[in-house]
Design a protein around this motif. Structure first.
Motif, PDB file in Angstrom:
ATOM      1  N   ILE A  62      25.440  39.711  39.820  1.00 23.39           N
ATOM      2  CA  ILE A  62      26.349  39.068  40.772  1.00 23.39           C
ATOM      3  C   ILE A  62      25.703  37.876  41.475  1.00 23.39           C
ATOM      4  O   ILE A  62      26.390  37.145  42.192  1.00 23.39           O
ATOM      5  CB  ILE A  62      26.861  40.084  41.821  1.00 23.39           C
ATOM      6  N   ASN A  63      24.418  37.663  41.260  1.00 23.16           N
ATOM      7  CA  ASN A  63      23.755  36.479  41.822  1.00 23.16           C
ATOM      8  C   ASN A  63      23.604  35.349  40.801  1.00 23.16           C
ATOM      9  O   ASN A  63      22.957  34.343  41.090  1.00 23.16           O
ATOM     10  CB  ASN A  63      22.366  36.862  42.357  1.00 23.16           C
ATOM     11  N   GLN A  64      24.214  35.533  39.626  1.00 21.21           N
ATOM     12  CA  GLN A  64      24.137  34.502  38.599  1.00 21.21           C
ATOM     13  C   GLN A  64      25.110  33.357  38.909  1.00 21.21           C
ATOM     14  O   GLN A  64      26.073  33.511  39.652  1.00 21.21           O
ATOM     15  CB  GLN A  64      24.450  35.095  37.226  1.00 21.21           C
ATOM     16  N   ASP A  65      24.869  32.201  38.258  1.00 14.35           N
ATOM     17  CA  ASP A  65      25.685  31.016  38.514  1.00 14.35           C
ATOM     18  C   ASP A  65      27.131  31.225  38.080  1.00 14.35           C
ATOM     19  O   ASP A  65      28.062  30.757  38.755  1.00 14.35           O
ATOM     20  CB  ASP A  65      25.093  29.803  37.780  1.00 14.35           C
ATOM     21  N   TYR A  66      27.347  31.889  36.950  1.00 11.36           N
ATOM     22  CA  TYR A  66      28.725  32.028  36.470  1.00 11.36           C
ATOM     23  C   TYR A  66      29.564  32.925  37.387  1.00 11.36           C
ATOM     24  O   TYR A  66      30.785  32.796  37.439  1.00 11.36           O
ATOM     25  CB  TYR A  66      28.745  32.558  35.029  1.00 11.36           C
ATOM     26  N   ILE A  67      28.911  33.836  38.124  1.00 12.49           N
ATOM     27  CA  ILE A  67      29.650  34.650  39.084  1.00 12.49           C
ATOM     28  C   ILE A  67      30.071  33.782  40.280  1.00 12.49           C
ATOM     29  O   ILE A  67      31.207  33.881  40.770  1.00 12.49           O
ATOM     30  CB  ILE A  67      28.796  35.842  39.553  1.00 12.49           C
ATOM     31  N   ARG A  68      29.175  32.913  40.743  1.00 10.09           N
ATOM     32  CA  ARG A  68      29.539  31.992  41.822  1.00 10.09           C
ATOM     33  C   ARG A  68      30.640  31.039  41.374  1.00 10.09           C
ATOM     34  O   ARG A  68      31.548  30.702  42.154  1.00 10.09           O
ATOM     35  CB  ARG A  68      28.306  31.218  42.281  1.00 10.09           C
ATOM     36  N   THR A  69      30.611  30.638  40.111  1.00  7.64           N
ATOM     37  CA  THR A  69      31.675  29.784  39.581  1.00  7.64           C
ATOM     38  C   THR A  69      33.007  30.526  39.568  1.00  7.64           C
ATOM     39  O   THR A  69      34.056  29.957  39.913  1.00  7.64           O
ATOM     40  CB  THR A  69      31.322  29.320  38.160  1.00  7.64           C
ATOM     41  N   ALA A  70      32.983  31.781  39.186  1.00 12.11           N
ATOM     42  CA  ALA A  70      34.213  32.575  39.159  1.00 12.11           C
ATOM     43  C   ALA A  70      34.794  32.728  40.558  1.00 12.11           C
ATOM     44  O   ALA A  70      36.014  32.640  40.754  1.00 12.11           O
ATOM     45  CB  ALA A  70      33.932  33.946  38.555  1.00 12.11           C
ATOM     46  N   ARG A  71      33.917  32.932  41.543  1.00 12.02           N
ATOM     47  CA  ARG A  71      34.408  33.038  42.917  1.00 12.02           C
ATOM     48  C   ARG A  71      34.971  31.699  43.388  1.00 12.02           C
ATOM     49  O   ARG A  71      35.990  31.657  44.109  1.00 12.02           O
ATOM     50  CB  ARG A  71      33.267  33.484  43.833  1.00 12.02           C
ATOM     51  N   SER A  72      34.306  30.595  43.025  1.00 13.44           N
ATOM     52  CA  SER A  72      34.783  29.274  43.470  1.00 13.44           C
ATOM     53  C   SER A  72      36.139  28.928  42.870  1.00 13.44           C
ATOM     54  O   SER A  72      36.865  28.098  43.413  1.00 13.44           O
ATOM     55  CB  SER A  72      33.755  28.203  43.104  1.00 13.44           C
ATOM     56  N   LYS A  73      36.491  29.556  41.744  1.00 10.75           N
ATOM     57  CA  LYS A  73      37.790  29.317  41.125  1.00 10.75           C
ATOM     58  C   LYS A  73      38.902  30.106  41.806  1.00 10.75           C
ATOM     59  O   LYS A  73      40.068  29.990  41.420  1.00 10.75           O
ATOM     60  CB  LYS A  73      37.727  29.692  39.646  1.00 10.75           C
ATOM     61  N   GLY A  74      38.538  30.911  42.791  1.00 14.49           N
ATOM     62  CA  GLY A  74      39.538  31.651  43.550  1.00 14.49           C
ATOM     63  C   GLY A  74      39.807  33.051  43.050  1.00 14.49           C
ATOM     64  O   GLY A  74      40.755  33.688  43.520  1.00 14.49           O
ATOM     65  N   LEU A  75      39.006  33.563  42.124  1.00 16.01           N
ATOM     66  CA  LEU A  75      39.213  34.914  41.629  1.00 16.01           C
ATOM     67  C   LEU A  75      38.847  35.935  42.699  1.00 16.01           C
ATOM     68  O   LEU A  75      37.921  35.724  43.485  1.00 16.01           O
ATOM     69  CB  LEU A  75      38.364  35.162  40.378  1.00 16.01           C
ATOM     70  N   SER A  76      39.575  37.023  42.725  1.00 16.68           N
ATOM     71  CA  SER A  76      39.324  38.070  43.713  1.00 16.68           C
ATOM     72  C   SER A  76      38.036  38.809  43.381  1.00 16.68           C
ATOM     73  O   SER A  76      37.538  38.761  42.245  1.00 16.68           O
ATOM     74  CB  SER A  76      40.493  39.063  43.741  1.00 16.68           C
ATOM     75  N   ASP A  77      37.503  39.502  44.378  1.00 17.30           N
ATOM     76  CA  ASP A  77      36.279  40.272  44.157  1.00 17.30           C
ATOM     77  C   ASP A  77      36.480  41.338  43.088  1.00 17.30           C
ATOM     78  O   ASP A  77      35.564  41.636  42.310  1.00 17.30           O
ATOM     79  CB  ASP A  77      35.826  40.928  45.460  1.00 17.30           C
ATOM     80  N   ARG A  78      37.673  41.926  43.052  1.00 19.74           N
ATOM     81  CA  ARG A  78      37.945  42.961  42.047  1.00 19.74           C
ATOM     82  C   ARG A  78      37.805  42.400  40.632  1.00 19.74           C
ATOM     83  O   ARG A  78      37.174  43.009  39.765  1.00 19.74           O
ATOM     84  CB  ARG A  78      39.359  43.517  42.250  1.00 19.74           C
ATOM     85  N   VAL A  79      38.386  41.229  40.387  1.00 21.07           N
ATOM     86  CA  VAL A  79      38.302  40.620  39.062  1.00 21.07           C
ATOM     87  C   VAL A  79      36.873  40.195  38.750  1.00 21.07           C
ATOM     88  O   VAL A  79      36.370  40.376  37.634  1.00 21.07           O
ATOM     89  CB  VAL A  79      39.262  39.410  38.968  1.00 21.07           C
ATOM     90  N   VAL A  80      36.187  39.640  39.745  1.00 19.00           N
ATOM     91  CA  VAL A  80      34.807  39.183  39.528  1.00 19.00           C
ATOM     92  C   VAL A  80      33.901  40.350  39.171  1.00 19.00           C
ATOM     93  O   VAL A  80      33.101  40.277  38.224  1.00 19.00           O
ATOM     94  CB  VAL A  80      34.287  38.460  40.791  1.00 19.00           C
ATOM     95  N   TYR A  81      34.047  41.450  39.910  1.00 19.87           N
ATOM     96  CA  TYR A  81      33.158  42.593  39.676  1.00 19.87           C
ATOM     97  C   TYR A  81      33.505  43.338  38.388  1.00 19.87           C
ATOM     98  O   TYR A  81      32.613  43.702  37.617  1.00 19.87           O
ATOM     99  CB  TYR A  81      33.213  43.554  40.860  1.00 19.87           C
ATOM    100  N   SER A  82      34.804  43.586  38.150  1.00 24.34           N
ATOM    101  CA  SER A  82      35.196  44.427  37.024  1.00 24.34           C
ATOM    102  C   SER A  82      35.196  43.689  35.692  1.00 24.34           C
ATOM    103  O   SER A  82      34.840  44.257  34.656  1.00 24.34           O
ATOM    104  CB  SER A  82      36.586  45.034  37.280  1.00 24.34           C
ATOM    105  N   LYS A  83      35.598  42.431  35.672  1.00 26.01           N
ATOM    106  CA  LYS A  83      35.746  41.712  34.404  1.00 26.01           C
ATOM    107  C   LYS A  83      34.568  40.805  34.071  1.00 26.01           C
ATOM    108  O   LYS A  83      34.372  40.474  32.904  1.00 26.01           O
ATOM    109  CB  LYS A  83      37.033  40.879  34.427  1.00 26.01           C
ATOM    110  N   HIS A  84      33.829  40.383  35.057  1.00 20.54           N
ATOM    111  CA  HIS A  84      32.735  39.448  34.790  1.00 20.54           C
ATOM    112  C   HIS A  84      31.358  40.098  34.998  1.00 20.54           C
ATOM    113  O   HIS A  84      30.509  40.057  34.100  1.00 20.54           O
ATOM    114  CB  HIS A  84      32.870  38.206  35.690  1.00 20.54           C
ATOM    115  N   ALA A  85      31.159  40.687  36.168  1.00 21.50           N
ATOM    116  CA  ALA A  85      29.823  41.203  36.483  1.00 21.50           C
ATOM    117  C   ALA A  85      29.517  42.509  35.760  1.00 21.50           C
ATOM    118  O   ALA A  85      28.439  42.666  35.174  1.00 21.50           O
ATOM    119  CB  ALA A  85      29.693  41.397  37.995  1.00 21.50           C
ATOM    120  N   LEU A  86      30.458  43.448  35.766  1.00 18.95           N
ATOM    121  CA  LEU A  86      30.171  44.783  35.239  1.00 18.95           C
ATOM    122  C   LEU A  86      29.847  44.746  33.752  1.00 18.95           C
ATOM    123  O   LEU A  86      28.921  45.411  33.289  1.00 18.95           O
ATOM    124  CB  LEU A  86      31.358  45.716  35.502  1.00 18.95           C
TER     125      LEU A  86
END
Length: 508
Positions: free
Chosen positions: A403-427
């Motif tokens: 969750i400290n990677q650049d692509y996770i910060r990019t996903a958050r900057s695109k307006g994705l919710s924490d649920r989507v960021v954690y479940s679909k990208h980080a996990l």
């Protein structure tokens, strides 16, 4: 990818071959297999020695005996194993089949539970870093990870079997015990749900009151000997499952999928009454068939109500339907607990992997299921707790790194919710290192099961290994090595395939 897997198989085969030679040499040099017969005063002493020499091929040099075993073991590649005989002339193939069935039943269940619970706790702990929940999980993880297996098994055997069997004869809980259960459960729920101090306090208070009232009511009506879930608790469990799957996928705001899930729960209520007679005394085929039917109905409801999100709706509704069906099954299982107590007054036997021989057992499907699985509870808890500790720590560390990677910060900057960021990208990316742990943990649990099976009296691979080692009999020891080593190689192959699934870049 195929070339990589074939190369790994070849390397693993060489490792297994060298390891088998070392294991065989160490076993035959650990003592004298004829010592007990040399010291006996039996009149047929010479005949007994000659029979054992023949059974164990002791008239051959050790390398020839090893090559004989290796030739028989190599036939396992075409499913025609010939592992020889033990020192008493027993067929090791037969011993291995009975022992492996008991051990794999125990280890497989432990691994599945440890993966599901450990990964979930690790993810929640990473998301709520430095919270009270995180500190609690960290404390218990280090506690369980440092527990000696033999000590934990003996302790659980005392409290979870011997004292429980004495308590279940006339079960009753004091007000103090009920209050302690309510406070512990409330603390757990409040830490999991999180929030500010005010929200956690309200959650703690409400949960403590509800749990205290429920446990007090259960104690008054004698629920411990005649338990049941009942339709209200089943519906509540179905709604909790629906909320869980919605949280993992689209959130609670998607009304269309929410309504599809509620329709699935309503259909489950109708099915509860419709399938009642079929679940009184079912067979495994009927249970599996009804579960498949529940999944198909849930998928159909999701497809019909899903709109533009048919795929997600089908996942949510199928998961909810299966959870509802599982609760219905558990309701019927609990209703037969008292009948099982009449058949087996001491339901949790601490010695052996079966309570009553099936040919002498009378009862319905659920009585047989209790008799088959009740001995799994305590040894499974021991092996699961130790593995959960490792899975939760590795998952937490992997999630924090991801969750400290650049692509996770990019996903958050695109307006994705924490649920989507954690479940679909980080996990998904955080699970890549965990697959390696799973592969090694399965083989490690087979080794740890040697101690656990000894404490609980299971006649599994651990008992076969220990007996062979004590009697300087290489046959059972090598059979254990064949299963444990083969399991390690197979699980590592699955880990390699899982890498490619989790990260498509690995395929290239």
């Amino acid at each position: 990818m195929l070339q990589f897997i074939l190369r790994r198989i070849a390397i693993s085969a060489v490792v297994l071959l060298l390891g088998s030679a070392l294991m065989y040499f160490a076993t035959i040099n650990s003592g004298d297999p004829l010592q007990d017969l040399r010291e006996t005063r039996a009149e047929n002493r010479d005949q007994l020695i000659a029979a054992r020499i023949e059974n164990m091929n002791l008239d051959m040099p050790w390398w020839q005996r090893y090559l004989t075993w290796l030739g028989g073991a190599s036939k396992c590649l075409v499913l025609q194993c010939d592992l020889g005989t033990s020192r008493d002339g027993a067929n090791i193939n037969t011993l291995l089949l009975s022992s492996a069935g008991a051990s794999l039943r125990l280890v497989t269940l432990s691994v599945v539970l440890a993966i599901v619970i450990g990964v979930a706790l690790g993810v929640l702990s990473a998301i709520r870093q430095y919270s009270g929940f995180d500190y609690a999980i960290t404390f218990f993880a280090f506690l369980f990870f440092s527990l000696p297996v033999f000590w934990a098994a003996v302790l659980l055997k005392d409290f979870g079997a011997i004292r429980f069997n004495n308590w279940i004869a006339d079960p009753a809980l004091s007000t103090t015990a009920i209050a302690v259960v309510a406070l512990v459960f409330a603390l757990l729920v409040a830490s999991v749900l999180g929030g500010d101090i005010r929200r956690q306090a309200l959650t703690f208070l409400a949960t403590a009151i509800v749990v205290f009232a429920a446990v007090f009511l259960f104690d008054q009506v004698g629920w411990w000997r005649q338990p049941a879930l009942g339709l209200p608790l089943i519906v509540l469990g179905g709604l909790v499952a629906l909320a869980f799957f919605l949280t993992l996928t689209v959130g609670l705001e998607q009304r269309r999928i929410l309504y599809a899930g509620l329709a699935t729960v309503a259909t489950g209520v109708v099915a509860y009454f419709a399938t009642g007679p079929l679940m009184q005394d079912p067979t495994w085929l009927r249970v599996i068939g009804l579960a498949a039917l529940a999944a198909a109905v849930g998928a159909a409801i999701g497809w019909f109500f899903g709109g533009f999100e048919k795929r997600v709706a089908m996942v949510v509704c199928t998961g909810t339907a299966l959870a509802f069906a599982f609760l219905v099954f558990m309701d019927q299982l609990l209703r037969n607990w008292n009948a099982f107590l009449q058949v087996a007054p001491r339901p949790i036997s601490t010695i052996g992997d079966s309570r009553i021989p099936f040919e002498r057992l009378e009862g319905n499907f659920y009585i047989f299921l209790y008799n088959w699985g009740v001995q799994l509870v305590l040894p499974t808890i021991v092996l699961t707790l130790i593995s959960i500790a490792a899975y939760s720590r590795y998952t937490r560390a992997s999630m924090l790194e991801t969750i400290n990677q650049d692509y996770i910060r990019t996903a958050r900057s695109k307006g994705l919710s924490d649920r989507v960021v954690y479940s679909k990208h980080a996990l998904r990316n955080a699970l890549i290192p965990i697959t390696t742990i799973v592969a090694f943990d399965f083989a490690n649990l087979l080794g740890g099961a040697v101690i656990t099976e000894t404490v609980f009296g299971w006649k599994g691979l651990g008992d076969m290994f220990r007996t062979g080692l004590n009697f300087v009999d290489p046959g059972p020891v090598m059979a254990y090595y064949l299963v444990a080593g083969g399991a390690a190689v197979f699980m590592n192959m699955l880990a390699d395939i899982a890498y490619a699934f989790l990260d498509p870049r690995i395929r290239r």
